[in-house]
Scaffold this motif. Structure first.
Motif, mmCIF file in Angstrom:
data_model
loop_
_atom_site.group_PDB
_atom_site.id
_atom_site.type_symbol
_atom_site.label_atom_id
_atom_site.label_comp_id
_atom_site.label_asym_id
_atom_site.label_seq_id
_atom_site.Cartn_x
_atom_site.Cartn_y
_atom_site.Cartn_z
ATOM 1 N N LYS A 114 0.813 -1.215 0.000
ATOM 2 C CA LYS A 114 0.000 0.000 0.000
ATOM 3 C C LYS A 114 0.848 1.267 0.000
ATOM 4 O O LYS A 114 0.310 2.369 0.055
ATOM 5 N N GLY A 115 2.148 1.112 -0.037
ATOM 6 C CA GLY A 115 3.039 2.256 -0.028
ATOM 7 C C GLY A 115 4.391 1.819 0.499
ATOM 8 O O GLY A 115 4.581 0.656 0.863
ATOM 9 N N PRO A 116 5.365 2.746 0.550
ATOM 10 C CA PRO A 116 6.678 2.405 1.098
ATOM 11 C C PRO A 116 6.544 1.913 2.541
ATOM 12 O O PRO A 116 5.976 2.591 3.393
ATOM 13 N N LYS A 117 7.031 0.714 2.804
ATOM 14 C CA LYS A 117 6.988 0.147 4.158
ATOM 15 C C LYS A 117 5.565 0.095 4.707
ATOM 16 O O LYS A 117 5.340 0.307 5.906
ATOM 17 N N LEU A 118 4.597 -0.193 3.864
ATOM 18 C CA LEU A 118 3.213 -0.306 4.313
ATOM 19 C C LEU A 118 2.525 -1.416 3.518
ATOM 20 O O LEU A 118 2.499 -1.380 2.290
ATOM 21 N N THR A 119 1.969 -2.400 4.246
ATOM 22 C CA THR A 119 1.352 -3.569 3.614
ATOM 23 C C THR A 119 0.015 -3.876 4.273
ATOM 24 O O THR A 119 -0.093 -3.885 5.509
ATOM 25 N N GLU A 120 -0.985 -4.099 3.440
ATOM 26 C CA GLU A 120 -2.250 -4.609 3.966
ATOM 27 C C GLU A 120 -2.148 -6.132 4.042
ATOM 28 O O GLU A 120 -1.771 -6.788 3.075
ATOM 29 N N VAL A 121 -2.490 -6.672 5.219
ATOM 30 C CA VAL A 121 -2.436 -8.112 5.434
ATOM 31 C C VAL A 121 -3.860 -8.620 5.609
ATOM 32 O O VAL A 121 -4.607 -8.119 6.459
ATOM 33 N N ILE A 122 -4.225 -9.615 4.817
ATOM 34 C CA ILE A 122 -5.559 -10.210 4.886
ATOM 35 C C ILE A 122 -5.390 -11.698 5.170
ATOM 36 O O ILE A 122 -4.761 -12.423 4.387
ATOM 37 N N TYR A 123 -5.959 -12.134 6.273
ATOM 38 C CA TYR A 123 -5.831 -13.522 6.728
ATOM 39 C C TYR A 123 -7.222 -14.129 6.733
ATOM 40 O O TYR A 123 -8.078 -13.697 7.496
ATOM 41 N N GLN A 124 -7.449 -15.115 5.871
ATOM 42 C CA GLN A 124 -8.786 -15.668 5.683
ATOM 43 C C GLN A 124 -8.747 -17.184 5.848
ATOM 44 O O GLN A 124 -7.851 -17.854 5.334
ATOM 45 N N MET A 125 -9.752 -17.729 6.565
ATOM 46 C CA MET A 125 -9.707 -19.156 6.856
ATOM 47 C C MET A 125 -11.097 -19.712 7.080
ATOM 48 O O MET A 125 -11.983 -19.051 7.623
ATOM 49 N N ARG A 126 -11.259 -20.977 6.645
ATOM 50 C CA ARG A 126 -12.430 -21.757 7.023
ATOM 51 C C ARG A 126 -11.924 -23.142 7.398
ATOM 52 O O ARG A 126 -10.962 -23.643 6.812
ATOM 53 N N ALA A 127 -12.580 -23.770 8.378
ATOM 54 C CA ALA A 127 -12.070 -25.055 8.846
ATOM 55 C C ALA A 127 -13.157 -25.844 9.551
ATOM 56 O O ALA A 127 -14.157 -25.297 10.027
ATOM 57 N N ASP A 128 -12.924 -27.139 9.607
ATOM 58 C CA ASP A 128 -13.685 -28.036 10.468
ATOM 59 C C ASP A 128 -12.667 -28.659 11.406
ATOM 60 O O ASP A 128 -11.788 -29.413 10.959
ATOM 61 N N PRO A 129 -12.724 -28.353 12.705
ATOM 62 C CA PRO A 129 -11.683 -28.820 13.627
ATOM 63 C C PRO A 129 -11.740 -30.308 13.930
ATOM 64 O O PRO A 129 -10.812 -30.853 14.535
ATOM 65 N N GLY A 130 -12.826 -30.984 13.552
ATOM 66 C CA GLY A 130 -12.958 -32.397 13.880
ATOM 67 C C GLY A 130 -13.329 -32.581 15.341
ATOM 68 O O GLY A 130 -13.114 -31.705 16.179
ATOM 69 N N GLY A 131 -13.899 -33.730 15.656
ATOM 70 C CA GLY A 131 -14.276 -33.997 17.033
ATOM 71 C C GLY A 131 -15.364 -33.050 17.505
ATOM 72 O O GLY A 131 -16.097 -32.453 16.727
ATOM 73 N N SER A 132 -15.438 -32.890 18.813
ATOM 74 C CA SER A 132 -16.461 -32.040 19.429
ATOM 75 C C SER A 132 -15.828 -30.779 20.002
ATOM 76 O O SER A 132 -14.846 -30.855 20.750
ATOM 77 N N VAL A 133 -16.383 -29.638 19.627
ATOM 78 C CA VAL A 133 -15.915 -28.350 20.152
ATOM 79 C C VAL A 133 -17.132 -27.578 20.641
ATOM 80 O O VAL A 133 -18.094 -27.400 19.892
ATOM 81 N N PRO A 134 -17.129 -27.116 21.906
ATOM 82 C CA PRO A 134 -18.263 -26.323 22.407
ATOM 83 C C PRO A 134 -18.522 -25.123 21.506
ATOM 84 O O PRO A 134 -17.578 -24.488 21.015
ATOM 85 N N SER A 135 -19.789 -24.801 21.295
ATOM 86 C CA SER A 135 -20.124 -23.706 20.384
ATOM 87 C C SER A 135 -19.530 -22.386 20.839
ATOM 88 O O SER A 135 -19.072 -21.581 20.015
#
Length: 208
Positions: free
Chosen positions: A155-176
């Protein structure tokens, strides 16, 4: 983890732009310059997340922080251990052991990661779970499905937009309540910590 002119998708070789357009993102939290968006995934109990922030560092600095697995485990939320399994010119395979909060059982995952340079000087890393790449580890639930991307957009000198995107199924049972907390905390903590590490490294760099 050198940039490879190709492919994949931690999310399954769907172009990032197409994926972003196909999902309806709702702002869930904004804190310390990090915005976290959530989206419902059809047929899944778990939401996908998208974290966005600006970092006062260049793409190269951020790329190196991701490629150093010991360092990246330190800023990646819930990472207990990360090690390289295989490297090729097209992708790498990484083993990641997690330290999730109680009462979630310990989980691990194998990620296939590919890297692509973009015409604007940025970078896209595409991640996809490869649960059968190595045998199960005793005492760990193997994450069966995960896909996502890291986007580094200059986005410019020494400037970066970081976008972190994820979808997952953790497996097993996880409390909502824990699942709902994770999809907010994971991008928020990860991006906030990465920003601190990257900006500190820029300050310490010779000639800054």
């Amino acid at each position: 983890m050198k940039p490879a002119p190709f492919l994949l998708s931690l999310l399954l070789s769907i172009p990032t732009g197409a994926l972003a357009q196909s999902e309806e993102w709702q702002l869930a939290k904004e804190e310390d310059g990090v915005r976290v968006y959530l989206s419902h995934v059809p047929g899944s109990r778990y939401k996908s997340f998208r974290g966005v922030t600006l970092v006062k560092a260049d793409v190269s600095t951020l790329g190196h922080l991701q490629e150093n697995l010991r360092v990246s485990c330190a800023w990646l939320y819930a990472c207990a251990q990360m090690r390289l399994l295989k490297y090729t010119d097209e992708a790498i395979w990484v083993y990641l052991d997690t330290k999730l909060p109680w009462p979630a059982a310990p989980r691990d995952l194998v990620l296939q990661v590919s890297t692509e340079e973009t015409p604007d000087g940025g970078m896209i890393r595409r991640l996809q779970a490869a649960p059968d790449y190595i045998p199960p580890v005793e005492g760990r639930i193997r994450v069966p499905m995960l896909s996502g991307t890291w986007q580094l957009v200059p986005k410019g000198p020494k400037l970066t937009e970081v976008i972190y995107q994820m979808r997952a199924d953790p497996g097993g049972s996880v409390p909502s309540w824990l699942a709902n907390q994770f999809v907010v905390d994971a991008p928020l903590v990860t991006l906030r910590t990465l920003r601190v590490v990257a900006e500190h490294q820029e300050i310490q760099a010779p000639g800054y």
